[in-house]
Design an enzyme around this catalytic site. Structure first.
Site, PDB file in Angstrom:
ATOM      1  N   GLY A  58       0.841  -1.201   0.000  1.00 22.93           N
ATOM      2  CA  GLY A  58       0.000   0.000   0.000  1.00 22.93           C
ATOM      3  C   GLY A  58       0.873   1.248   0.000  1.00 22.93           C
ATOM      4  O   GLY A  58       2.063   1.171   0.335  1.00 22.93           O
ATOM      5  N   CYS A  85       5.125  -6.252   1.759  1.00 19.87           N
ATOM      6  CA  CYS A  85       5.521  -4.844   1.833  1.00 19.87           C
ATOM      7  C   CYS A  85       4.755  -4.120   2.958  1.00 19.87           C
ATOM      8  O   CYS A  85       5.003  -4.384   4.133  1.00 19.87           O
ATOM      9  CB  CYS A  85       5.311  -4.192   0.470  1.00 19.87           C
ATOM     10  N   TYR A  86       3.787  -3.268   2.643  1.00 13.21           N
ATOM     11  CA  TYR A  86       3.016  -2.587   3.700  1.00 13.21           C
ATOM     12  C   TYR A  86       2.367  -3.630   4.621  1.00 13.21           C
ATOM     13  O   TYR A  86       2.310  -3.458   5.849  1.00 13.21           O
ATOM     14  CB  TYR A  86       1.946  -1.702   3.058  1.00 13.21           C
ATOM     15  N   HIS A 172       8.080  -7.705  -3.559  1.00 13.41           N
ATOM     16  CA  HIS A 172       6.812  -8.093  -4.187  1.00 13.41           C
ATOM     17  C   HIS A 172       6.960  -9.400  -4.979  1.00 13.41           C
ATOM     18  O   HIS A 172       7.421  -9.375  -6.114  1.00 13.41           O
ATOM     19  CB  HIS A 172       6.347  -6.978  -5.132  1.00 13.41           C
ATOM     20  N   GLU A 174       4.720 -11.025  -6.391  1.00 13.87           N
ATOM     21  CA  GLU A 174       3.729 -11.081  -7.485  1.00 13.87           C
ATOM     22  C   GLU A 174       4.227 -10.460  -8.778  1.00 13.87           C
ATOM     23  O   GLU A 174       3.653 -10.674  -9.847  1.00 13.87           O
ATOM     24  CB  GLU A 174       2.417 -10.399  -7.047  1.00 13.87           C
ATOM     25  N   ASP A 230     -16.602 -10.469 -23.784  1.00 14.85           N
ATOM     26  CA  ASP A 230     -17.323 -10.695 -22.523  1.00 14.85           C
ATOM     27  C   ASP A 230     -18.810 -10.990 -22.755  1.00 14.85           C
ATOM     28  O   ASP A 230     -19.357 -11.933 -22.181  1.00 14.85           O
ATOM     29  CB  ASP A 230     -17.168  -9.490 -21.583  1.00 14.85           C
ATOM     30  N   LYS A 372      -9.922 -11.802 -17.563  1.00  9.05           N
ATOM     31  CA  LYS A 372     -10.128 -11.810 -19.021  1.00  9.05           C
ATOM     32  C   LYS A 372      -9.560 -13.061 -19.706  1.00  9.05           C
ATOM     33  O   LYS A 372     -10.218 -13.658 -20.557  1.00  9.05           O
ATOM     34  CB  LYS A 372      -9.459 -10.557 -19.607  1.00  9.05           C
TER      35      LYS A 372
END
Ligand code: XMP
Length: 516
Positions: A58, A85-86, A172, A174, A230, A372
């Site tokens: 964050g 992290c945060y 991070h 990710e 979609d 998606k």
């Protein structure tokens, strides 16, 4: 929908990477949900399928009094926790460690060295490249924790509780630049949270069909089709579940790509027969847009007219109770407003969001748990034509927002032909699938040119091509000189109203993808 699978909860503290965390977890075939930190409550923490919690990063500092706090219920819950992290700083703060402000924000690649044995780092090299993005750092670990890695500038890059399954990463995992980040997340999911029942799309499809049948019973559902991925997948999926109780309405507003209206009609007519309704409303839209220059006003007129046309058509079908929408998971992840950050609306997006309130319909959103790329895979499982599934995104207001200033039928016609030449070139040369979105813009200027011995005074068009993961940020795609030469030559020689081709090399930000 009730899932029997195991779940991870990602608690969002406003990180730009939260969606990416969710994405990586899903790549590891694990179901997860993202909730903003202020929505944490007893109910979502006591969910029986919950196997672990990830606290996101964050933009705030835990030292700031107004910053989001770690809710004690999260720790008390007892499932494994990974703070990123945060998130790690929140954990550290709660257990009595010390957080310090770094003199310089650490941003970018860093090398960490792991220490001792940690399940989180199982089968990970001792020295590892990771991605850092932080201002604060842990200066002193809490007593109950051990340090499991240090970064090359001696910052504590990970900690873990001595007895409980609570972990913290300063970097991070990710982000792709953290080379073994996915392995670290995989260790958290499978070795620590012990995820067993994975999220598989094949199961999703059959479970979803069953639950749609059960929820909708014999009621009628209408679905707005745009020809995009979609709404196409939404309609095919619903059709599998409720067959002839599904009615699809396709509003042709006259600002689609060349031949698109007919292509959509032929595909869907075949599938849905009489339950596919096409409304040719181009003259209504073009009339209402006459003399309108301002992008926001154009968007509002198109949105409002779309609702009017759709509503009128839908009312002809008696006994409809539901409206189907192709909402995806990223559309419903609530973003945390960045404290003090901009809240101004950049563009009002055109969708059918205003419809249900007006028509007092219930909403069914069969894709709302998916990303998606998962929707595309689902579409393949539903045997939808790959050409349809791999299409670049196309905005609701269509070519109207690719013709800056006033629009008219002639301009739409010119742009349709230019766009078609450009897109066909990309497909023929196998470039189309490397690009997130490509299109041409018809500029509201004419310029002087020379063709043969003749002076010309014609329109200029600008080509846009961008790469992106989610359309939130984008980089312009760089063609080779010979590709640009070919495209430009093709357009100018085949569209007589155009004598100049420009290339838009603006990323997003500062530009947006569309011009209006
Ligand atoms: P921008 O221009 O905001 O576009 O950078 C980001 C992505 O959104 C698409 N877009 C829209 N999609 N209705 C839509 O369904 C809209 O009104 C709309 N406006 C932009 C755009 O094509 C890009 O993929």
């Amino acid at each position: 929908m009730k899932f029997t699978i195991n779940k991870i909860l990602v608690i969002d503290y406003g990180s730009q990477y939260t969606q990416l965390i969710a994405r990586r977890i899903r790549e590891l075939q694990t179901y997860c949900e993202v909730i903003p930190f202020h929505k944490v409550n007893k109910k979502n923490l006591s969910d029986k399928s919950l196997c672990g919690i990830i606290l996101s990063g964050g933009p705030n500092s835990v030292k700031d009094k107004k910053s989001p706090k770690l809710d004690g219920k999260i720790i008390a819950q007892g499932v494994p926790i990974l703070g990123i992290c945060y998130g790690m700083q929140l954990v550290c703060n709660m257990f009595g460690g010390k957080i310090a402000k770094s003199r310089l924000r650490e941003y970018g690649h860093s090398i960490i060295t792991t220490k001792g044995k940690s399940v989180l780092f199982e089968k990970i090299k001792i020295k590892n490249q990771v991605w850092m993005s932080h201002g604060d750092h842990v200066e002193q670990k809490p007593d109950e924790f051990t340090i499991t890695s240090l970064s090359n500038n001696k910052i504590i890059s990970s900690i873990e509780h001595k007895n409980k399954k609570i972990f913290g990463l300063q970097f991070h995992p990710e982000v792709y630049h953290s080379l073994e980040g996915k392995k670290i997340l995989s260790n958290f999911l499978f070795k620590i949270c012990k995820i067993k029942n994975k999220f598989k799309l094949e199961n999703f499809l059959s479970d979803k069909i069953k639950s749609l049948r059960n929820d909708l019973k014999k009621t009628k559902v209408i679905c707005g089709l745009s020809g995009g991925v979609d709404s196409t997948v939404t309609s095919f999926l619903l059709h599998k579940a409720i067959k002839n109780n599904l009615f699809c309405i396709f509003v042709d507003h006259g600002m689609l790509r060349l031949n698109e209206s007919n292509e959509v009609e032929s595909i869907f007519k075949k599938k849905f027969g009489k339950n596919f309704i096409k409304v040719n409303a181009s003259s209504i839209f073009i009339k209402k847009l006459k003399n309108i220059k301002e992008p926001e006003i154009k968007r509002k007129i198109i949105g409002k007219t779309f609702i009017e046309v759709f509503e009128k058509e839908a009312k002809k079908i008696k006994g409809v109770q539901y409206l189907a929408q192709g909402t995806l998971y990223p559309d419903i992840i609530e973003s945390i407003p960045f404290f003090g950050g901009p809240t101004a609306k950049i563009k009002s997006h055109h969708n059918v969001g205003g419809l249900p309130k007006k028509m007092s319909l219930k909403i069914v959103e069969p894709l709302k748990e998916l990303f998606k790329d998962e929707v595309r895979i689902l579409g393949r499982n539903l045997k939808i034509n790959p050409d349809l599934l791999d299409r670049h995104p196309f905005p609701g207001p269509g070519l109207a927002i690719r013709i800056p200033g006033e629009i008219d039928k002639n301009k739409i016609d010119i742009l349709q032909r230019v766009d078609n030449i450009y897109i066909e070139y990309l497909k023929k040369n196998l470039i189309y699938n490397k690009i997130w979105q490509a299109f041409a813009v018809l500029l509201p200027v004419k310029s002087v040119g020379v063709m043969g011995d003749e002076r010309t005074y014609n329109y200029a068009v600008s080509l846009r091509a961008v790469t992106s993961v989610d359309g939130m940020t984008a980089d312009f795609y760089m063609f080779t000189k010979s590709q640009l030469t070919d495209i430009s030559r093709e357009i100018i020689s085949r569209v007589k109203e155009v004598n100049r081709v420009l290339f838009d090399f603006t990323s997003k930000p500062p530009g947006t993808i569309e011009w209006e």
